[in-house]
Scaffold this motif. Structure first.
Motif, PDB file in Angstrom:
ATOM      1  N   THR A   3       0.856  -1.182   0.000  1.00 47.85           N
ATOM      2  CA  THR A   3       0.000   0.000   0.000  1.00 47.85           C
ATOM      3  C   THR A   3       0.889   1.227   0.000  1.00 47.85           C
ATOM      4  N   PHE A   4       0.614   2.112  -0.927  1.00 49.59           N
ATOM      5  CA  PHE A   4       1.317   3.384  -1.027  1.00 49.59           C
ATOM      6  C   PHE A   4       0.399   4.439  -0.429  1.00 49.59           C
ATOM      7  N   THR A   9      -0.252  18.220   1.045  1.00 46.28           N
ATOM      8  CA  THR A   9      -0.692  19.522   1.517  1.00 46.28           C
ATOM      9  C   THR A   9      -0.728  20.414   0.283  1.00 46.28           C
ATOM     10  N   VAL A  10      -1.922  20.817  -0.093  1.00 44.14           N
ATOM     11  CA  VAL A  10      -2.101  21.571  -1.326  1.00 44.14           C
ATOM     12  C   VAL A  10      -1.755  23.036  -1.089  1.00 44.14           C
ATOM     13  N   THR A  11      -0.841  23.544  -1.910  1.00 39.45           N
ATOM     14  CA  THR A  11      -0.396  24.936  -1.811  1.00 39.45           C
ATOM     15  C   THR A  11      -0.985  25.794  -2.922  1.00 39.45           C
ATOM     16  N   GLY A  12      -1.539  25.170  -3.928  1.00 42.10           N
ATOM     17  CA  GLY A  12      -2.183  25.873  -5.030  1.00 42.10           C
ATOM     18  C   GLY A  12      -3.688  25.710  -4.934  1.00 42.10           C
ATOM     19  N   PRO A  13      -4.406  26.066  -5.975  1.00 46.90           N
ATOM     20  CA  PRO A  13      -5.858  25.892  -5.974  1.00 46.90           C
ATOM     21  C   PRO A  13      -6.236  24.407  -5.873  1.00 46.90           C
ATOM     22  N   ILE A  35      -3.735  -1.991  -8.508  1.00 45.84           N
ATOM     23  CA  ILE A  35      -5.001  -2.610  -8.101  1.00 45.84           C
ATOM     24  C   ILE A  35      -6.093  -1.550  -7.956  1.00 45.84           C
ATOM     25  N   ARG A  36      -5.875  -0.579  -7.094  1.00 44.26           N
ATOM     26  CA  ARG A  36      -6.879   0.471  -6.854  1.00 44.26           C
ATOM     27  C   ARG A  36      -6.279   1.576  -6.003  1.00 44.26           C
ATOM     28  N   HIS A  37      -6.989   2.692  -5.970  1.00 47.20           N
ATOM     29  CA  HIS A  37      -6.588   3.773  -5.070  1.00 47.20           C
ATOM     30  C   HIS A  37      -7.806   4.575  -4.665  1.00 47.20           C
ATOM     31  N   ARG A  38      -7.600   5.371  -3.641  1.00 39.96           N
ATOM     32  CA  ARG A  38      -8.607   6.313  -3.173  1.00 39.96           C
ATOM     33  C   ARG A  38      -7.916   7.617  -2.844  1.00 39.96           C
ATOM     34  N   LEU A  39      -8.473   8.714  -3.309  1.00 40.29           N
ATOM     35  CA  LEU A  39      -8.019  10.034  -2.893  1.00 40.29           C
ATOM     36  C   LEU A  39      -9.036  10.547  -1.890  1.00 40.29           C
ATOM     37  N   MET A  40      -8.545  10.968  -0.735  1.00 38.20           N
ATOM     38  CA  MET A  40      -9.426  11.451   0.324  1.00 38.20           C
ATOM     39  C   MET A  40      -9.010  12.860   0.725  1.00 38.20           C
ATOM     40  N   ARG A  41     -10.000  13.668   1.084  1.00 36.36           N
ATOM     41  CA  ARG A  41      -9.738  15.021   1.568  1.00 36.36           C
ATOM     42  C   ARG A  41     -10.040  15.064   3.059  1.00 36.36           C
ATOM     43  N   TYR A  49      -4.908  16.242   1.746  1.00 38.90           N
ATOM     44  CA  TYR A  49      -5.441  15.067   1.066  1.00 38.90           C
ATOM     45  C   TYR A  49      -4.564  13.865   1.393  1.00 38.90           C
ATOM     46  N   ALA A  50      -5.138  12.689   1.230  1.00 39.65           N
ATOM     47  CA  ALA A  50      -4.362  11.452   1.348  1.00 39.65           C
ATOM     48  C   ALA A  50      -4.731  10.534   0.187  1.00 39.65           C
ATOM     49  N   ASN A  51      -3.721   9.942  -0.405  1.00 40.28           N
ATOM     50  CA  ASN A  51      -3.906   8.958  -1.457  1.00 40.28           C
ATOM     51  C   ASN A  51      -3.498   7.602  -0.900  1.00 40.28           C
ATOM     52  N   LEU A  52      -4.388   6.634  -0.990  1.00 39.30           N
ATOM     53  CA  LEU A  52      -4.084   5.260  -0.611  1.00 39.30           C
ATOM     54  C   LEU A  52      -4.188   4.422  -1.866  1.00 39.30           C
TER      55      LEU A  52
END
Length: 96
Positions: A3-4, A9-13, A35-41, A49-52
């Motif tokens: 798992t990656f 931390t978003v510094t732009g829009p 396999i799959r991923h999820r982007l979460m805020r 944000y976190a990407n799993l």
């Protein structure tokens, strides 16, 4: 399986970040071993944000990062955010 997990931390829009991440996501879906991923805020901080992402193995993940096409995705995300990327192996899992 690995798992990656990458915390951004978003510094732009944020809209630009989400668009750039979506394009990066499309790139990864075509890579062997993905396999799959999820982007979460984050619920309290809309700039975090976190990407799993799950991969069959570390070798597949590393090969995807070495693809020449990935450089543009990396640059786009780096221009809009800072990140803390790490690899993990599963230890426990429970499902309801």
């Amino acid at each position: 399986m690995i798992t990656f997990i990458n915390r951004f931390t978003v510094t732009g829009p944020t809209e630009e970040f989400e668009r750039a991440f979506d394009e990066t996501s499309l790139f990864f879906t075509g890579q062997p071993g993905f396999i799959r991923h999820r982007l979460m805020r984050h619920t309290d901080d809309p700039h975090t944000y976190a990407n799993l992402a799950e991969w069959e193995d570390e070798e597949s993940f590393r090969k995807a990062l070495q693809q020449p096409e990935f450089a543009a995705h990396r640059a786009a995300l780096k221009a809009l955010s800072t990140s803390d990327p790490n690899l993990y192996v599963p230890l426990y899992e429970r499902v309801a």
